[in-house]
Design an enzyme around this catalytic site. Structure first.
Site, short mmCIF file in Angstrom:
data_model
loop_
_atom_site.label_atom_id
_atom_site.label_comp_id
_atom_site.label_asym_id
_atom_site.label_seq_id
_atom_site.Cartn_x
_atom_site.Cartn_y
_atom_site.Cartn_z
N ASN A 1 0.86 -1.18 0.00
CA ASN A 1 0.00 0.00 0.00
C ASN A 1 0.90 1.24 0.00
O ASN A 1 1.53 1.54 1.01
CB ASN A 1 -0.89 -0.03 1.26
CG ASN A 1 -1.68 1.26 1.41
OD1 ASN A 1 -1.85 2.01 0.46
ND2 ASN A 1 -2.18 1.50 2.61
N TRP A 2 0.95 1.91 -1.13
CA TRP A 2 1.88 3.04 -1.26
C TRP A 2 1.36 4.30 -0.61
O TRP A 2 2.06 5.31 -0.55
CB TRP A 2 2.17 3.32 -2.73
CG TRP A 2 2.82 2.20 -3.48
CD1 TRP A 2 3.15 0.95 -3.01
CD2 TRP A 2 3.21 2.22 -4.86
NE1 TRP A 2 3.71 0.20 -4.00
CE2 TRP A 2 3.77 0.95 -5.16
CE3 TRP A 2 3.14 3.19 -5.87
CZ2 TRP A 2 4.25 0.64 -6.43
CZ3 TRP A 2 3.62 2.87 -7.13
CH2 TRP A 2 4.19 1.61 -7.39
N LYS A 3 0.11 4.30 -0.22
CA LYS A 3 -0.51 5.50 0.38
C LYS A 3 -0.31 6.69 -0.55
O LYS A 3 -0.39 6.54 -1.76
CB LYS A 3 0.05 5.74 1.78
CG LYS A 3 0.03 4.48 2.64
CD LYS A 3 0.34 4.74 4.06
CE LYS A 3 0.48 3.41 4.78
NZ LYS A 3 0.16 3.46 6.18
N HIS B 1 -9.51 0.98 4.86
CA HIS B 1 -8.23 1.16 5.55
C HIS B 1 -8.44 2.10 6.73
O HIS B 1 -9.22 3.04 6.65
CB HIS B 1 -7.19 1.74 4.56
CG HIS B 1 -5.81 1.69 5.11
ND1 HIS B 1 -5.34 2.61 6.01
CD2 HIS B 1 -4.78 0.82 4.89
CE1 HIS B 1 -4.09 2.30 6.33
NE2 HIS B 1 -3.73 1.22 5.65
N GLU C 1 -6.78 4.47 7.82
CA GLU C 1 -6.54 5.89 7.53
C GLU C 1 -7.76 6.52 6.87
O GLU C 1 -8.04 7.70 7.05
CB GLU C 1 -5.27 6.04 6.68
CG GLU C 1 -4.02 5.83 7.55
CD GLU C 1 -2.80 5.33 6.81
OE1 GLU C 1 -2.77 5.38 5.57
OE2 GLU C 1 -1.86 4.89 7.50
N GLU D 1 -5.52 -5.34 10.48
CA GLU D 1 -4.50 -4.30 10.70
C GLU D 1 -4.79 -3.57 12.01
O GLU D 1 -5.61 -2.64 12.02
CB GLU D 1 -4.54 -3.29 9.55
CG GLU D 1 -4.23 -3.87 8.20
CD GLU D 1 -3.56 -2.84 7.30
OE1 GLU D 1 -2.45 -3.12 6.86
OE2 GLU D 1 -4.14 -1.76 7.08
N GLY E 1 2.27 2.03 10.66
CA GLY E 1 3.20 3.16 10.51
C GLY E 1 3.89 3.56 11.80
O GLY E 1 4.50 4.62 11.88
N SER F 1 3.32 -2.37 10.27
CA SER F 1 4.77 -2.36 10.42
C SER F 1 5.43 -3.69 10.06
O SER F 1 6.34 -4.16 10.73
CB SER F 1 5.17 -1.93 11.84
OG SER F 1 4.70 -0.62 12.10
N GLY G 1 2.78 -1.26 4.28
CA GLY G 1 2.78 0.16 3.95
C GLY G 1 4.20 0.64 3.67
O GLY G 1 4.75 0.44 2.58
N GLY G 2 4.82 1.25 4.68
CA GLY G 2 6.13 1.89 4.53
C GLY G 2 7.17 1.03 3.83
O GLY G 2 7.89 1.51 2.94
C1 PEP Z 1 -0.75 -0.06 5.80
O1 PEP Z 1 -0.61 0.97 5.17
O2 PEP Z 1 -1.76 -0.75 5.63
C2 PEP Z 1 0.29 -0.44 6.76
C3 PEP Z 1 0.16 -1.57 7.40
O3 PEP Z 1 1.34 0.42 6.91
P1 PEP Z 1 2.77 0.10 7.62
O4 PEP Z 1 3.26 -1.20 7.05
O5 PEP Z 1 3.63 1.26 7.28
O6 PEP Z 1 2.50 -0.03 9.09
#
Ligand code: PEP
Length: 252
Positions: free
Chosen positions: A9-11, A95, A97, A167, A173, A213, A234-235
């Site tokens: 997930n590049w956000k 999600h 966010e 999640e 994040g 994470s 994500g990251g």
């Molecule tokens: C996400 O964006 O769904 C996520 C899990 O981010 P991260 O891996 O950065 O925690």
């Protein structure tokens, strides 16, 4: 056997040029990957060029959100029809966010889910508790609420075309990962809810990803849990080396 899914997930990161360069690199690196399905979720602006750069590859393209209507007066929104047209095969829905920044409700998640299924897109539906909810011992109650609200009036056949991503919000994040056991402890009741409503066969086939994470150094431990069917990243999905190390977790 449930084939794992590793989705990035590049956000709100990467321009069109950066996105295309990046997926060309991934395409070469993942040419032989067969142990899992790989999905990337670029921002809306890059969907079409990324889908074109990945045409004929083993990497699928997801959008990060959708609207439930086919078209209409919804400024800033994108329909599933448009996502399909842009080359998407998957869409992330609910999600945390989006729930937090845009007040997205379980009812809206349900409408988006149905719209995505109608368009033959595979939804990756996110659920998970906040830190306060976990500390109050309410994790399972929250998952039940999100499941019953988000998945209402679906058929077993429709559920078989969905991927769930557990999640925990406190792990997204933050660098704080749920331990593999904690993740599995939340996956089990989710699978049980699916079983109770849609039957044990549907539950056994359902893929439940963990997100929060996920990094190259914790993916193998997470994937060692039988309950975990992949990861929403994500990251660590923004850099080719770290995403490749996660996708190639069996080689670690
Ligand atoms: C996400 O964006 O769904 C996520 C899990 O981010 P991260 O891996 O950065 O925690």
């Amino acid at each position: 056997m449930r084939k794992p899914v590793i989705a990035g997930n590049w956000k709100m990161f990467k321009t069109i040029g950066e996105s295309v360069e990046f997926v060309k690199d991934l395409r070469a690196r993942f040419a032989k990957v067969d142990h899992c399905e790989v999905v990337v979720a670029p921002p809306f602006t890059a969907l079409r060029p990324v889908a074109e750069a990945l045409r004929g590859s083993n990497i699928a393209v997801a959008a990060q959100d959708c609207h439930w209507d086919k078209e209409g007066a919804h400024t800033g929104d994108i329909s599933c029809d448009m996502l399909y047209d842009a080359g998407c095969t998957h869409v992330i829905i609910g999600h945390s966010e989006r729930r937090h920044d845009h007040g997205e409700t379980d009812e809206q998640v349900n409408k988006k889910l149905k719209a995505a299924l109608a368009e033959e897109l595979m939804p990756i539906v996110c659920v998970g508790e906040t830190l306060e909810e976990r500390e109050a011992g309410e994790t399972e109650k929250v998952l039940e609420r999100q499941f019953h609200g988000g998945f209402q009036s679906l058929t077993a056949q429709e559920i078989s075309r969905i991927v769930i991503a557990y999640e925990p919000v406190w792990a997204i994040g933050t660098g704080r990962t749920a331990t593999p056991e904690m993740a599995a402890e939340s996956h089990r009741p989710l699978r049980a809810m699916v079983g109770a409503q849609f039957g044990s066969q549907t539950a056994e086939q359902l893929r439940i990803l963990y997100g929060g994470s996920v990094k190259p150094d914790n993916i193998a431990g997470l994937m060692a849990q039988e309950e975990l069917d992949g990861a929403l990243v994500g990251g660590a999905s923004l850099k080719a080396d770290s995403f490749a190390a996660i996708v190639n977790y069996p080689l670690a």
